[in-house]
Design a protein around this motif. Structure first.
Motif, PDB file in Angstrom:
ATOM      1  N   VAL A  41      28.871  49.522  30.070  1.00 27.25           N
ATOM      2  CA  VAL A  41      29.655  49.462  31.306  1.00 27.25           C
ATOM      3  C   VAL A  41      29.861  50.876  31.830  1.00 27.25           C
ATOM      4  CG1 VAL A  41      31.863  48.737  32.305  1.00 27.25           C
ATOM      5  CG2 VAL A  41      30.796  47.355  30.528  1.00 27.25           C
ATOM      6  N   ASP A  42      29.746  51.033  33.132  1.00 31.82           N
ATOM      7  CA  ASP A  42      29.988  52.306  33.796  1.00 31.82           C
ATOM      8  C   ASP A  42      31.397  52.791  33.430  1.00 31.82           C
ATOM      9  OD1 ASP A  42      29.549  54.308  36.085  1.00 31.82           O
ATOM     10  OD2 ASP A  42      31.387  53.258  36.719  1.00 31.82           O
ATOM     11  N   PRO A  43      31.577  54.087  33.134  1.00 31.22           N
ATOM     12  CA  PRO A  43      32.890  54.597  32.719  1.00 31.22           C
ATOM     13  C   PRO A  43      34.023  54.281  33.695  1.00 31.22           C
ATOM     14  CG  PRO A  43      31.220  56.246  32.291  1.00 31.22           C
ATOM     15  CD  PRO A  43      30.545  55.121  33.041  1.00 31.22           C
ATOM     16  N   LYS A  44      33.770  54.381  34.986  1.00 32.78           N
ATOM     17  CA  LYS A  44      34.825  54.101  35.968  1.00 32.78           C
ATOM     18  C   LYS A  44      35.218  52.623  35.925  1.00 32.78           C
ATOM     19  CE  LYS A  44      35.974  54.942  40.792  1.00 32.78           C
ATOM     20  NZ  LYS A  44      35.531  55.485  42.069  1.00 32.78           N
ATOM     21  N   GLN A  45      34.228  51.748  35.837  1.00 33.02           N
ATOM     22  CA  GLN A  45      34.483  50.309  35.752  1.00 33.02           C
ATOM     23  C   GLN A  45      35.162  49.965  34.426  1.00 33.02           C
ATOM     24  OE1 GLN A  45      34.199  48.286  38.166  1.00 33.02           O
ATOM     25  NE2 GLN A  45      33.820  46.239  37.429  1.00 33.02           N
ATOM     26  N   ALA A  46      34.726  50.588  33.342  1.00 33.47           N
ATOM     27  CA  ALA A  46      35.326  50.353  32.025  1.00 33.47           C
ATOM     28  C   ALA A  46      36.791  50.769  32.019  1.00 33.47           C
ATOM     29  CB  ALA A  46      34.550  51.104  30.951  1.00 33.47           C
ATOM     30  N   HIS A  47      37.097  51.872  32.691  1.00 33.12           N
ATOM     31  CA  HIS A  47      38.487  52.337  32.776  1.00 33.12           C
ATOM     32  C   HIS A  47      39.344  51.307  33.516  1.00 33.12           C
ATOM     33  CE1 HIS A  47      41.872  55.054  33.175  1.00 33.12           C
ATOM     34  NE2 HIS A  47      41.898  54.767  34.471  1.00 33.12           N
ATOM     35  N   PHE A  48      38.856  50.818  34.638  1.00 38.59           N
ATOM     36  CA  PHE A  48      39.604  49.842  35.434  1.00 38.59           C
ATOM     37  C   PHE A  48      39.811  48.544  34.644  1.00 38.59           C
ATOM     38  CE2 PHE A  48      39.630  46.549  38.875  1.00 38.59           C
ATOM     39  CZ  PHE A  48      40.894  46.855  39.357  1.00 38.59           C
ATOM     40  N   ILE A  49      38.759  48.053  34.008  1.00 37.75           N
ATOM     41  CA  ILE A  49      38.868  46.807  33.244  1.00 37.75           C
ATOM     42  C   ILE A  49      39.807  46.981  32.053  1.00 37.75           C
ATOM     43  CG2 ILE A  49      37.575  45.250  31.717  1.00 37.75           C
ATOM     44  CD1 ILE A  49      35.264  45.445  33.708  1.00 37.75           C
ATOM     45  N   ASN A  56      43.969  43.821  25.283  1.00 33.12           N
ATOM     46  CA  ASN A  56      43.255  42.670  24.732  1.00 33.12           C
ATOM     47  C   ASN A  56      41.760  42.807  25.019  1.00 33.12           C
ATOM     48  OD1 ASN A  56      42.085  40.087  24.403  1.00 33.12           O
ATOM     49  ND2 ASN A  56      44.047  39.092  24.780  1.00 33.12           N
ATOM     50  N   TYR A  57      40.977  43.095  23.969  1.00 33.97           N
ATOM     51  CA  TYR A  57      39.543  43.311  24.147  1.00 33.97           C
ATOM     52  C   TYR A  57      38.839  42.026  24.603  1.00 33.97           C
ATOM     53  CZ  TYR A  57      34.786  44.909  23.322  1.00 33.97           C
ATOM     54  OH  TYR A  57      33.463  45.253  23.471  1.00 33.97           O
ATOM     55  N   SER A  58      39.284  40.888  24.121  1.00 32.61           N
ATOM     56  CA  SER A  58      38.695  39.614  24.555  1.00 32.61           C
ATOM     57  C   SER A  58      38.877  39.423  26.051  1.00 32.61           C
ATOM     58  CB  SER A  58      39.324  38.435  23.807  1.00 32.61           C
ATOM     59  OG  SER A  58      39.010  38.495  22.441  1.00 32.61           O
ATOM     60  N   ARG A  59      40.047  39.771  26.542  1.00 30.15           N
ATOM     61  CA  ARG A  59      40.295  39.666  27.980  1.00 30.15           C
ATOM     62  C   ARG A  59      39.398  40.633  28.740  1.00 30.15           C
ATOM     63  NH1 ARG A  59      40.485  37.151  32.311  1.00 30.15           N
ATOM     64  NH2 ARG A  59      41.834  37.931  33.917  1.00 30.15           N
ATOM     65  N   ALA A  60      39.187  41.819  28.197  1.00 29.96           N
ATOM     66  CA  ALA A  60      38.298  42.795  28.843  1.00 29.96           C
ATOM     67  C   ALA A  60      36.890  42.227  28.965  1.00 29.96           C
ATOM     68  CB  ALA A  60      38.281  44.100  28.051  1.00 29.96           C
ATOM     69  N   LEU A  61      36.423  41.544  27.919  1.00 30.32           N
ATOM     70  CA  LEU A  61      35.092  40.939  27.971  1.00 30.32           C
ATOM     71  C   LEU A  61      35.031  39.821  29.016  1.00 30.32           C
ATOM     72  CD1 LEU A  61      34.166  40.816  24.166  1.00 30.32           C
ATOM     73  CD2 LEU A  61      33.360  42.437  25.911  1.00 30.32           C
ATOM     74  N   GLU A  62      36.110  39.059  29.132  1.00 29.11           N
ATOM     75  CA  GLU A  62      36.173  38.018  30.161  1.00 29.11           C
ATOM     76  C   GLU A  62      36.103  38.641  31.554  1.00 29.11           C
ATOM     77  OE1 GLU A  62      39.773  35.807  29.594  1.00 29.11           O
ATOM     78  OE2 GLU A  62      39.152  35.070  27.625  1.00 29.11           O
ATOM     79  N   LEU A  63      36.793  39.752  31.727  1.00 30.49           N
ATOM     80  CA  LEU A  63      36.815  40.417  33.028  1.00 30.49           C
ATOM     81  C   LEU A  63      35.455  40.980  33.424  1.00 30.49           C
ATOM     82  CD1 LEU A  63      40.269  42.207  32.732  1.00 30.49           C
ATOM     83  CD2 LEU A  63      39.670  40.389  34.352  1.00 30.49           C
ATOM     84  N   LEU A  64      34.594  41.235  32.429  1.00 30.62           N
ATOM     85  CA  LEU A  64      33.248  41.722  32.732  1.00 30.62           C
ATOM     86  C   LEU A  64      32.476  40.705  33.574  1.00 30.62           C
ATOM     87  CD1 LEU A  64      31.943  43.371  29.444  1.00 30.62           C
ATOM     88  CD2 LEU A  64      32.549  44.492  31.595  1.00 30.62           C
ATOM     89  N   GLY A  65      32.754  39.427  33.339  1.00 27.48           N
ATOM     90  CA  GLY A  65      32.054  38.379  34.068  1.00 27.48           C
ATOM     91  C   GLY A  65      32.682  38.031  35.407  1.00 27.48           C
ATOM     92  N   GLU A  66      33.754  38.717  35.759  1.00 28.75           N
ATOM     93  CA  GLU A  66      34.450  38.440  37.011  1.00 28.75           C
ATOM     94  C   GLU A  66      34.282  39.608  37.974  1.00 28.75           C
ATOM     95  OE1 GLU A  66      38.480  37.204  36.394  1.00 28.75           O
ATOM     96  OE2 GLU A  66      37.958  36.090  34.589  1.00 28.75           O
ATOM     97  N   ASP A  67      34.507  39.333  39.226  1.00 32.96           N
ATOM     98  CA  ASP A  67      34.415  40.369  40.252  1.00 32.96           C
ATOM     99  C   ASP A  67      35.774  41.068  40.371  1.00 32.96           C
ATOM    100  OD1 ASP A  67      33.816  42.012  42.347  1.00 32.96           O
ATOM    101  OD2 ASP A  67      33.366  40.412  43.778  1.00 32.96           O
ATOM    102  N   VAL A  68      36.028  42.008  39.448  1.00 32.84           N
ATOM    103  CA  VAL A  68      37.321  42.680  39.416  1.00 32.84           C
ATOM    104  C   VAL A  68      37.544  43.563  40.645  1.00 32.84           C
ATOM    105  CG1 VAL A  68      37.652  42.584  36.924  1.00 32.84           C
ATOM    106  CG2 VAL A  68      36.425  44.494  37.914  1.00 32.84           C
ATOM    107  N   ASN A  69      36.475  44.052  41.231  1.00 32.81           N
ATOM    108  CA  ASN A  69      36.639  44.859  42.443  1.00 32.81           C
ATOM    109  C   ASN A  69      37.194  44.013  43.584  1.00 32.81           C
ATOM    110  OD1 ASN A  69      35.810  47.345  41.388  1.00 32.81           O
ATOM    111  ND2 ASN A  69      33.676  46.760  41.605  1.00 32.81           N
ATOM    112  N   LYS A  70      36.829  42.737  43.618  1.00 35.87           N
ATOM    113  CA  LYS A  70      37.373  41.837  44.633  1.00 35.87           C
ATOM    114  C   LYS A  70      38.878  41.680  44.424  1.00 35.87           C
ATOM    115  CE  LYS A  70      37.011  37.205  46.623  1.00 35.87           C
ATOM    116  NZ  LYS A  70      38.398  37.189  46.964  1.00 35.87           N
ATOM    117  N   TYR A  71      39.307  41.555  43.167  1.00 37.00           N
ATOM    118  CA  TYR A  71      40.742  41.462  42.873  1.00 37.00           C
ATOM    119  C   TYR A  71      41.468  42.702  43.396  1.00 37.00           C
ATOM    120  CZ  TYR A  71      39.622  37.733  39.520  1.00 37.00           C
ATOM    121  OH  TYR A  71      39.187  36.592  38.915  1.00 37.00           O
ATOM    122  N   ARG A  72      40.866  43.852  43.160  1.00 34.14           N
ATOM    123  CA  ARG A  72      41.471  45.109  43.598  1.00 34.14           C
ATOM    124  C   ARG A  72      41.585  45.140  45.123  1.00 34.14           C
ATOM    125  NH1 ARG A  72      38.977  50.980  42.202  1.00 34.14           N
ATOM    126  NH2 ARG A  72      39.305  50.192  40.124  1.00 34.14           N
TER     127      ARG A  72
END
Length: 87
Positions: A41-49, A56-72
């Motif tokens: 994962v790109d460092p900037k994206q990894a930081h945000f996630i 919670n690392y499991s939640r972080a993995l779930e967020l990888l499959g979601e469009d977190v930038n849209k949430y932002r």
């Protein structure tokens, strides 16, 4: 093995027969590093996630499959609309 994030929800008769092992949450830095190393994962994206995952690392993995930038963007747009049109 019994796993629960809410110890108070487990009946006392069950809890009294268990050996408690407490696990602390991971730091944002630990999650970010793991996302970068194990998931490329790109460092900037990894930081945000990692911030959104709240330890919670499991939640972080779930967020990888979601469009977190849209949430932002949705959150920023919502906050801007409140500032422009206060009730």
């Amino acid at each position: 093995m019994l796993v629960s994030s809410r110890k108070e929800a487990v009946k006392q008769t069950i809890l009294s027969r268990c050996q408690l092992i407490q696990c602390s949450m991971l730091s944002d830095e630990e999650i970010q590093s793991a996302l970068e190393q194990h998931n490329s994962v790109d460092p900037k994206q990894a930081h945000f996630i990692s911030r959104l995952a709240n330890g919670n690392y499991s939640r972080a993995l779930e967020l990888l499959g979601e469009d977190v930038n849209k949430y932002r963007l949705d959150a920023v747009q919502f906050l801007r609309s409140i500032l422009v049109h206060p009730q």
